[in-house]
Design a protein around this motif. Structure first.
Motif, PDB file in Angstrom:
ATOM      1  N   SER A   1      41.315  49.028  38.008  1.00  0.00           N
ATOM      2  CA  SER A   1      41.303  49.667  36.702  1.00  0.00           C
ATOM      3  C   SER A   1      40.571  51.007  36.747  1.00  0.00           C
ATOM      4  CB  SER A   1      40.648  48.757  35.663  1.00  0.00           C
ATOM      5  OG  SER A   1      39.272  48.641  35.946  1.00  0.00           O
TER       6      SER A   1
ATOM      7  N   TYR B   1      36.863  41.308  31.246  1.00  0.00           N
ATOM      8  CA  TYR B   1      36.594  42.674  31.698  1.00  0.00           C
ATOM      9  C   TYR B   1      37.867  43.308  32.246  1.00  0.00           C
ATOM     10  CZ  TYR B   1      35.270  46.330  34.917  1.00  0.00           C
ATOM     11  OH  TYR B   1      35.217  47.498  35.602  1.00  0.00           O
ATOM     12  N   GLY B   2      38.612  42.556  33.061  1.00  0.00           N
ATOM     13  CA  GLY B   2      39.826  43.112  33.640  1.00  0.00           C
ATOM     14  C   GLY B   2      40.870  43.408  32.579  1.00  0.00           C
TER      15      GLY B   2
ATOM     16  N   LEU C   1      39.207  43.792  39.884  1.00  0.00           N
ATOM     17  CA  LEU C   1      39.664  44.374  38.623  1.00  0.00           C
ATOM     18  C   LEU C   1      39.016  45.731  38.387  1.00  0.00           C
ATOM     19  CD1 LEU C   1      39.710  41.158  36.463  1.00  0.00           C
ATOM     20  CD2 LEU C   1      41.652  42.418  37.347  1.00  0.00           C
ATOM     21  N   SER C   2      37.786  45.884  38.857  1.00  0.00           N
ATOM     22  CA  SER C   2      37.124  47.176  38.725  1.00  0.00           C
ATOM     23  C   SER C   2      37.834  48.233  39.579  1.00  0.00           C
ATOM     24  CB  SER C   2      35.669  47.015  39.139  1.00  0.00           C
ATOM     25  OG  SER C   2      35.169  48.221  39.595  1.00  0.00           O
TER      26      SER C   2
ATOM     27  N   PHE D   1      28.493  44.956  37.696  1.00  0.00           N
ATOM     28  CA  PHE D   1      28.368  43.582  37.233  1.00  0.00           C
ATOM     29  C   PHE D   1      28.292  42.612  38.404  1.00  0.00           C
ATOM     30  CE2 PHE D   1      30.905  44.860  33.237  1.00  0.00           C
ATOM     31  CZ  PHE D   1      29.779  45.454  32.720  1.00  0.00           C
TER      32      PHE D   1
ATOM     33  N   THR E   1      37.392  51.749  36.913  1.00  0.00           N
ATOM     34  CA  THR E   1      36.053  51.874  36.328  1.00  0.00           C
ATOM     35  C   THR E   1      35.046  51.247  37.287  1.00  0.00           C
ATOM     36  OG1 THR E   1      36.452  49.823  35.154  1.00  0.00           O
ATOM     37  CG2 THR E   1      36.781  51.830  33.914  1.00  0.00           C
ATOM     38  N   VAL E   2      33.847  51.800  37.306  1.00  0.00           N
ATOM     39  CA  VAL E   2      32.872  51.282  38.267  1.00  0.00           C
ATOM     40  C   VAL E   2      32.053  50.124  37.703  1.00  0.00           C
ATOM     41  CG1 VAL E   2      32.510  53.197  39.820  1.00  0.00           C
ATOM     42  CG2 VAL E   2      31.384  53.177  37.594  1.00  0.00           C
ATOM     43  N   SER E   3      32.094  49.923  36.381  1.00  0.00           N
ATOM     44  CA  SER E   3      31.144  48.970  35.807  1.00  0.00           C
ATOM     45  C   SER E   3      31.312  47.574  36.396  1.00  0.00           C
ATOM     46  CB  SER E   3      31.281  48.946  34.293  1.00  0.00           C
ATOM     47  OG  SER E   3      32.624  48.884  33.924  1.00  0.00           O
ATOM     48  N   GLY E   4      32.534  47.184  36.754  1.00  0.00           N
ATOM     49  CA  GLY E   4      32.753  45.861  37.330  1.00  0.00           C
ATOM     50  C   GLY E   4      31.964  45.666  38.603  1.00  0.00           C
TER      51      GLY E   4
ATOM     52  N   ILE F   1      27.925  40.427  29.570  1.00  0.00           N
ATOM     53  CA  ILE F   1      27.122  40.407  30.800  1.00  0.00           C
ATOM     54  C   ILE F   1      25.663  40.092  30.477  1.00  0.00           C
ATOM     55  CG2 ILE F   1      26.141  41.950  32.528  1.00  0.00           C
ATOM     56  CD1 ILE F   1      28.669  40.727  33.422  1.00  0.00           C
TER      57      ILE F   1
ATOM     58  N   ALA G   1      34.854  37.898  33.848  1.00  0.00           N
ATOM     59  CA  ALA G   1      35.544  38.833  34.731  1.00  0.00           C
ATOM     60  C   ALA G   1      36.967  39.084  34.226  1.00  0.00           C
ATOM     61  CB  ALA G   1      35.577  38.273  36.149  1.00  0.00           C
ATOM     62  N   LEU G   2      37.641  38.030  33.750  1.00  0.00           N
ATOM     63  CA  LEU G   2      39.001  38.220  33.249  1.00  0.00           C
ATOM     64  C   LEU G   2      39.009  39.050  31.973  1.00  0.00           C
ATOM     65  CD1 LEU G   2      40.609  34.736  33.912  1.00  0.00           C
ATOM     66  CD2 LEU G   2      40.968  36.862  35.130  1.00  0.00           C
TER      67      LEU G   2
ATOM     68  N   PHE H   1      35.649  40.417  39.613  1.00  0.00           N
ATOM     69  CA  PHE H   1      35.055  41.615  39.017  1.00  0.00           C
ATOM     70  C   PHE H   1      35.366  42.852  39.864  1.00  0.00           C
ATOM     71  CE2 PHE H   1      31.802  39.456  36.236  1.00  0.00           C
ATOM     72  CZ  PHE H   1      32.132  40.180  35.113  1.00  0.00           C
TER      73      PHE H   1
END
Lengths: 100, 481
Positions: free
Chosen positions: A53, B181-182, A49-50, A61, A55-58, B129, B178-179, A46
């Motif tokens: 990419s 989301y990515g 990838l956040s 999460f 974005t902060v949402s990861g 989520i 997570a994947l 998470f």
């Protein structure tokens, strides 16, 4: 920008280490630690990838995931205490009363 | 800038009502002396009944709230009704039982209601989520409820196995989310659907992999084939009301969430997931039914039978048409009565401080306790799918949905499975009526609430089998996607 692959590799390797640990270890505490590695490596995915990419949402999460992992461990430790109380061991293979 | 207002609270009204009662029990529990802990149970019962009334009065409205993170539509309303009915009967089964077993803590009902709230949230969201948080809340509550009999060897063993396998599966669930989301930068299934529609082949493949990872987490909850290993152990080891509760409620919520994931989020890759689900459904049915043939413990038998029934319901999802989805909801509704009833009978003849319940203990029960025996007869006929019961109607619609989608082999294999399952269900009936007199040491558990649970089960099984019309129409029309 494209070099997030090595970071993801670290997370996947950690996940695999955790999964193997759960499957082969017999001590309940080590299993518990392996489970923790698994869920937190997924959380690491998470964060990675956040970051890449933009974005902060990861990252938010991940906080959810970490909170869930913590409460799961709390229940796991409680089960470990119960296991020790009835059998004086936390060896997972010792608990096999029920067979098919 | 995202702003919230009071309107956002509309979709979570049922959860809020139940939460109020949960905290009420939590706060007054310490003021109630040990001998009167049954009051907690009655408050929980009232709370569930009030929430049921609220859900029934809100049924039909369609709301979203909190930036589309939570929704209330007809489908989630129907699943809410299933969940609350299940909890109602499970609490009836618990009232005297947990006193006899010496575990009548107020926390028992509190944790049960917390898990119920988690299930309500689980079935009413498109956000991965939120789904994850709900599924974890309900899993953690379930681990605790499995281990609530703190000195029972079997229940601790069951809790340990459930915990390890459950956490293992939910790690895969997080990785899958997570994947996703990515890949798409969002965890909202409605957005995922839009983005997946125009995606290139690499994105589609990674989406398929992450979908399989999420399916591991969900498949564990519904006890589908490769992830079923915990089911028989947990059903045997947990206290009987909890086995009954967790054989229906988490499954109902998970099936709803699975349908939202598959039908909405993964709609663009429907061809792939239908193939995958076909295989899983066939293996789940065959595994559950074949292994059940050798079982000697009634609760374990019901565990394997619940694996098989998850397989039947997967047939309905594999059909991938709205008749199939509606049939799954109706089957879950009917499953409340037959399965809770069967577990109630297992509790009726259970001995103090013994978690299991041998099928052999049922010997001669048809004559010693004629009414409970007759009820068990109805439940077993319904579980094997004999016509004048709700089990038959449910199976009929599941399989006819599969026929409508031209999945003939799946239906043939399903019917073969139904025939196999008749053997072990009828074996229970034969044991009750034709294997000689009752054992001396088997006595009934004299609880009026438990009797009420058995009666509710038997009456529901027959009424909704003879006249399924209205509920069936509601179930079929509540599917909006």
């Amino acid at each position: 920008m494209e070099n997030y692959v090595p970071f993801l590799m670290v997370a996947f390797i950690l996940f695999a280490i955790g999964a193997i640990g759960v499957l082969v270890r017999r001590n309940f505490f080590v299993v518990l630690m392996s489970l923790e590695i698994m869920i937190n490596s997924a959380g690491l995915v998470f964060v990675i990838l956040s970051y890449f990419s933009g974005t902060v949402s990861g990252q938010v999460f991940f906080i959810f995931v970490a909170a869930v992992a913590a409460s799961e461990t709390a229940v796991g430790l409680a089960i470990a205490v119960l296991m020790y109380r009835v059998r004086h061991t936390v060896d997972v293979t010792e608990f096999s009363m029920m067979k098919r | 800038m995202i702003s919230y207002s009071l309107v956002d609270f509309r979709p979570i009204i049922p959860e809020l009502v139940l939460l109020f009662f949960t905290f009420f029990i939590l706060f007054i529990d310490f003021a109630i002396p040990k001998a009167k802990k049954k009051i907690n149970g009655f408050i929980a019962l009232i709370g569930v009944a009030v929430t049921l009334v609220v859900v029934l009065s809100l049924y039909g409205s369609s709301w979203t709230g909190f930036n589309n993170m939570i929704i209330f539509d007809k489908a989630s309303g129907f699943v809410n009704i299933i969940l609350l009915l299940t909890a109602f009967v499970a609490i009836l089964m618990s009232l005297d039982f947990i006193k006899r077993e010496g575990i009548n803590f107020g926390e028992y009902y509190v944790i049960l209601l917390f898990s119920l709230i988690a299930m309500q949230v689980f079935c009413s969201t498109y956000n991965l989520i939120v789904m994850f948080l709900a599924v974890e809340t309900l899993s953690i509550s379930m681990y605790i409820l499995t281990a609530i009999k703190r000195d029972g060897l079997r229940s601790i063993e069951a809790a340990m196995k459930y915990f390890i396998l459950g956490s293992f599966a939910s790690s895969f669930l997080v990785l899958g989310i997570a994947l996703i989301y990515g890949l798409f930068g969002t965890v909202d299934l409605l957005r995922v659907k839009e983005l997946l529609t125009g995606a290139d082949s690499l994105h589609t493949w990674i989406a398929l992999v992450s979908f399989v990872l999420i399916l591991i987490g969900f498949g564990f909850k519904i006890a589908a084939f490769p992830f079923h290993a915990w089911t028989p152990d947990v059903y045997e080891g947990a206290i009987t009301p909890m086995s009954a509760f967790m054989s229906i409620a988490p499954k109902a919520a998970s099936f709803m969430a699975l349908m939202r994931l598959l039908v909405v989020g993964m709609f663009p890759i429907q061809v792939e997931w239908v193939k995958l689900l076909w295989i899983i459904a066939v293996f789940t049915m065959f595994f559950g039914n074949l292994v059940a043939l050798w079982q000697k413990d009634l609760k374990r038998l019901l565990g394997y039978s619940s694996i098989a029934h998850a397989g039947y319901m997967l047939v309905g999802i594999t059909a991938a048409n709205s008749l199939g989805y509606g049939a799954v909801l109706f089957y879950l509704f009917g499953y409340i009565f037959m399965n809770l009833g069967a577990f109630s009978v297992a509790e009726y003849i259970s001995k103090k401080n013994v978690e299991g319940c041998l099928i052999d203990d049922l010997r001669g029960m048809g004559y010693k306790y004629p009414l409970a025996g007759a009820a068990m007869l109805v439940f077993m006929f319904s579980l094997s799918g004999v016509p004048p019961t709700v089990g038959f109607i449910g199976k009929y619609y599941l399989f006819s949905a599969a026929v409508k989608s031209h999945l003939y082999w799946l239906v043939i294999l399903g019917v073969i499975n139904s025939a196999i399952s008749a053997y072990f269900y009828l074996n229970v009936i034969v044991t009750m009526y034709m294997k000689g007199g009752a054992k001396e040491e088997v006595v009934s558990f004299p609880s009026p609430y438990l009797r009420a649970a058995i009666v509710i089960g038997a009456v529901g099984t027959i009424i909704f089998g003879v006249a399924p019309g209205s509920v069936l129409n509601v179930a079929l029309s509540s599917i909006v996607f």
